[in-house]
Design a protein around this motif. Structure first.
Motif, mmCIF file in Angstrom:
data_model
loop_
_atom_site.group_PDB
_atom_site.id
_atom_site.type_symbol
_atom_site.label_atom_id
_atom_site.label_comp_id
_atom_site.label_asym_id
_atom_site.label_seq_id
_atom_site.Cartn_x
_atom_site.Cartn_y
_atom_site.Cartn_z
ATOM 1 N N THR A 1 49.319 41.277 39.793
ATOM 2 C CA THR A 1 47.958 41.318 40.333
ATOM 3 C C THR A 1 47.008 41.999 39.354
ATOM 4 O O THR A 1 45.891 41.510 39.109
ATOM 5 C CB THR A 1 47.948 42.065 41.683
ATOM 6 O OG1 THR A 1 48.650 41.280 42.661
ATOM 7 C CG2 THR A 1 46.527 42.314 42.169
ATOM 8 N N TYR B 1 46.335 39.602 36.511
ATOM 9 C CA TYR B 1 45.499 38.485 36.953
ATOM 10 C C TYR B 1 44.028 38.899 36.999
ATOM 11 O O TYR B 1 43.145 38.195 36.493
ATOM 12 C CB TYR B 1 45.973 38.028 38.332
ATOM 13 C CG TYR B 1 45.316 36.761 38.850
ATOM 14 C CD1 TYR B 1 45.952 35.533 38.708
ATOM 15 C CD2 TYR B 1 44.080 36.796 39.501
ATOM 16 C CE1 TYR B 1 45.373 34.363 39.201
ATOM 17 C CE2 TYR B 1 43.491 35.641 39.989
ATOM 18 C CZ TYR B 1 44.143 34.426 39.838
ATOM 19 O OH TYR B 1 43.553 33.280 40.324
ATOM 20 N N ARG C 1 40.993 37.936 33.870
ATOM 21 C CA ARG C 1 39.874 37.083 34.309
ATOM 22 C C ARG C 1 38.565 37.852 34.430
ATOM 23 O O ARG C 1 37.516 37.268 34.692
ATOM 24 C CB ARG C 1 40.229 36.426 35.651
ATOM 25 C CG ARG C 1 41.269 35.321 35.498
ATOM 26 C CD ARG C 1 41.945 34.985 36.813
ATOM 27 N NE ARG C 1 42.896 33.878 36.642
ATOM 28 C CZ ARG C 1 44.100 34.046 36.110
ATOM 29 N NH1 ARG C 1 44.501 35.241 35.707
ATOM 30 N NH2 ARG C 1 44.918 33.005 35.995
ATOM 31 N N ILE D 1 37.404 39.774 36.732
ATOM 32 C CA ILE D 1 36.798 39.495 38.037
ATOM 33 C C ILE D 1 35.794 40.575 38.454
ATOM 34 O O ILE D 1 34.760 40.285 39.050
ATOM 35 C CB ILE D 1 37.906 39.330 39.106
ATOM 36 C CG1 ILE D 1 38.737 38.077 38.807
ATOM 37 C CG2 ILE D 1 37.314 39.241 40.513
ATOM 38 C CD1 ILE D 1 39.932 37.884 39.724
ATOM 39 N N ASP E 1 35.207 33.257 45.516
ATOM 40 C CA ASP E 1 35.597 32.758 44.195
ATOM 41 C C ASP E 1 36.960 32.078 44.280
ATOM 42 O O ASP E 1 37.913 32.604 44.886
ATOM 43 C CB ASP E 1 35.658 33.929 43.212
ATOM 44 C CG ASP E 1 36.104 33.491 41.836
ATOM 45 O OD1 ASP E 1 35.294 32.901 41.120
ATOM 46 O OD2 ASP E 1 37.287 33.726 41.497
ATOM 47 N N ALA E 2 37.092 30.905 43.670
ATOM 48 C CA ALA E 2 38.323 30.113 43.768
ATOM 49 C C ALA E 2 39.529 30.859 43.189
ATOM 50 O O ALA E 2 40.624 30.807 43.758
ATOM 51 C CB ALA E 2 38.139 28.779 43.056
ATOM 52 N N GLU E 3 39.346 31.557 42.079
ATOM 53 C CA GLU E 3 40.468 32.283 41.477
ATOM 54 C C GLU E 3 40.894 33.464 42.349
ATOM 55 O O GLU E 3 42.091 33.764 42.459
ATOM 56 C CB GLU E 3 40.096 32.751 40.073
ATOM 57 C CG GLU E 3 39.973 31.615 39.072
ATOM 58 C CD GLU E 3 39.804 32.102 37.661
ATOM 59 O OE1 GLU E 3 40.436 31.524 36.759
ATOM 60 O OE2 GLU E 3 39.034 33.069 37.455
ATOM 61 N N TRP E 4 39.913 34.126 42.963
ATOM 62 C CA TRP E 4 40.250 35.237 43.864
ATOM 63 C C TRP E 4 41.006 34.718 45.087
ATOM 64 O O TRP E 4 42.018 35.293 45.496
ATOM 65 C CB TRP E 4 38.991 35.983 44.295
ATOM 66 C CG TRP E 4 39.282 37.133 45.225
ATOM 67 C CD1 TRP E 4 39.094 37.174 46.582
ATOM 68 C CD2 TRP E 4 39.824 38.398 44.856
ATOM 69 N NE1 TRP E 4 39.483 38.382 47.074
ATOM 70 C CE2 TRP E 4 39.949 39.155 46.036
ATOM 71 C CE3 TRP E 4 40.235 38.966 43.645
ATOM 72 C CZ2 TRP E 4 40.458 40.454 46.043
ATOM 73 C CZ3 TRP E 4 40.754 40.254 43.654
ATOM 74 C CH2 TRP E 4 40.853 40.982 44.835
ATOM 75 N N ARG E 5 40.540 33.627 45.660
ATOM 76 C CA ARG E 5 41.203 33.065 46.839
ATOM 77 C C ARG E 5 42.623 32.600 46.501
ATOM 78 O O ARG E 5 43.537 32.715 47.328
ATOM 79 C CB ARG E 5 40.372 31.916 47.417
ATOM 80 C CG ARG E 5 39.022 32.362 47.977
ATOM 81 C CD ARG E 5 38.231 31.191 48.542
ATOM 82 N NE ARG E 5 38.820 30.721 49.791
ATOM 83 C CZ ARG E 5 38.503 31.195 50.995
ATOM 84 N NH1 ARG E 5 37.589 32.150 51.120
ATOM 85 N NH2 ARG E 5 39.087 30.708 52.073
ATOM 86 N N SER E 6 42.821 32.113 45.293
ATOM 87 C CA SER E 6 44.156 31.720 44.858
ATOM 88 C C SER E 6 45.082 32.929 44.785
ATOM 89 O O SER E 6 46.254 32.866 45.200
ATOM 90 C CB SER E 6 44.078 31.032 43.498
ATOM 91 O OG SER E 6 45.357 30.696 43.016
ATOM 92 N N LEU E 7 44.565 34.046 44.253
ATOM 93 C CA LEU E 7 45.346 35.281 44.182
ATOM 94 C C LEU E 7 45.727 35.762 45.578
ATOM 95 O O LEU E 7 46.878 36.150 45.824
ATOM 96 C CB LEU E 7 44.544 36.358 43.455
ATOM 97 C CG LEU E 7 45.162 37.756 43.434
ATOM 98 C CD1 LEU E 7 46.428 37.774 42.584
ATOM 99 C CD2 LEU E 7 44.149 38.790 42.917
#
Length: 229
Positions: free
Chosen positions: A19, A22, A26, A28, A186-192
């Protein structure tokens, strides 16, 4: 079957490093929450050597950063602590007013007991408590808890297991402003978050669902009974 985490403690802690990596790679939080971003980078750098191999380690993370809550700046204090083979596991959120940022006005901590049996009172395997004493901030800031009855240890409320990604998601979902809305959508956050929901919550909810669907679910064996350690 009790709703225990089905991952080894070492694998659980390595997922926390995943985590950190990730989020760091990125960027974030780089623009919206630089103090949190810096804490993640420092922690990621500190634990970088444990990503590979089977060597066990204790995982700790702390960050204190400013966030807008209901139109006013507050100080958030995040702690994560996973020691040994689930010997101690606790995550917490503390909140202080910006104009008195050393005195917490709220504190919630999420504990996981695994197979530990508490002597004084039964407790749910994974539970939420209000209050408790706070650890120090990143720079050693001592946060006082005298306004929130830190010595009162009950109630311990039944709550699913949590990890760093899910804890941060709670913060950003509950304290919504323009910055946090961008993060949680955010798509990357939701994926995490999706990956961590599967990693941490799947076995917990499956265990409860399977118990309810089985002949073992009766007045002598309620859901709350299997959720007690």
């Amino acid at each position: 079957m009790k709703p225990l985490l089905d991952k080894t403690s070492t694998l659980f802690k390595k997922n926390e490093l995943k985590t950190l990596e990730y989020i760091h790679t990125r960027g974030i939080f780089a623009n919206s929450y630089p103090d949190l971003n810096n804490a993640i980078f420092a922690s990621y750098s500190n634990y970088n050597g444990y990503k590979k191999g089977n060597k066990d380690f204790d995982f700790e993370f702390v960050s204190d950063f400013d966030i807008e809550i209901e139109g006013h700046l507050h100080r958030i204090i995040i702690h994560a602590d996973v020691k040994g083979d689930y010997d101690f596991m606790s995550y917490s959120i503390g909140i202080a007013h910006k104009d008195d940022n050393k005195e917490l006005v709220r504190r919630f901590h999420f504990d996981y007991d695994h197979t530990k049996i508490r002597k004084n009172q039964r407790a749910f395997i994974s539970h939420l408590q209000y209050g408790g004493k706070s650890g120090n901030g990143v720079t050693g800031t001592i946060y006082k808890t005298s306004k929130i009855e830190p010595g009162l240890s009950v109630p311990r409320l039944n709550f699913p297991p949590i990890n760093l990604a899910l804890l941060l998601d709670i913060v950003f979902c509950e304290f919504q402003n323009e910055s946090t809305k961008k993060i949680i959508e955010d798509a990357e956050w939701r994926s995490l978050i999706r990956e961590n929901e599967i990693f941490t919550l799947k076995n917990y909810y499956n265990s409860i669902s399977n118990h309810i669907d089985s002949d073992k679910h009766n007045k002598e064996s309620l859901v709350r009974d299997i959720c007690y350690s």
